[in-house]
Design a protein around this motif. Structure first.
Motif: not given
Length: 181
Positions: A152-177
């Protein structure tokens, strides 16, 4: 210390991640970093700026931040976020505390910030996480707590703001969680 190795340029194909940890950190510095990490673990609800952690370790702030990331794979702030989210998950699952009380108990200064970052990291709101955790509680009774915590450990391999930016641009595939609706 081996001055010759410190000043020798690395071959282009070799990176810090491919080097053995022994070559990167001396044992005294590693013990100091572990001392700071232990303090964060023991009191993750407190504010831990890099300067405070560096003082615990007896090194400069910049040296501490670089060494901590090299030793543990994540920057100190991201490590602290991981601990806070883990604790919040535990409190959501195991207590009847309100979400506001959990946010403040785990070190967040704002309920809105807690909810936003919790959702960004876990993919669910705190209340949805509480419902899901309680619904699946009976199935997990036989699983050792150490395995549950690791899973249940959170997936923080990239910064939250970077993750938010990538998801908004649809360049980050969703993690398994994360669940994509």
């Amino acid at each position: 210390m081996r001055p010759r190795e410190r000043h020798t340029a690395k071959p282009p194909a070799e990176s810090d991640s491919s080097l053995d940890i022994d070559q990167l950190l001396d044992p005294v510095l590693l013990r100091r970093l572990l001392r700071a990490k232990d303090r964060m673990d023991a009191a993750s609800h407190e504010t831990w700026p890099v300067e405070r952690l560096a003082a615990v370790s007896g090194v400069s702030g910049a040296h501490f931040a670089r060494s901590f990331k090299r030793a543990f794979g994540v920057p100190p702030h991201r490590y602290l976020l991981t601990r806070r989210i883990e604790q919040a998950n535990t409190l959501l699952r195991d207590t009847e505390l309100s979400i506001t009380d959990i946010a403040f108990a785990t070190g967040w200064e704002s309920l809105g910030t807690f909810g936003r970052i919790f959702h960004d990291i876990t993919g669910r709101s705190p209340s949805a996480m509480r419902r899901e955790a309680r619904a699946g509680m009976q199935q997990l009774d036989r699983v050792p707590a150490c395995l549950l915590k690791a899973a249940q450990r959170p997936d923080l391999t990239i910064a939250v703001l970077e993750k938010r930016r990538r998801v908004a641009q649809d360049t980050l595939p969703p993690s398994t969680r994360e669940e994509v609706s």
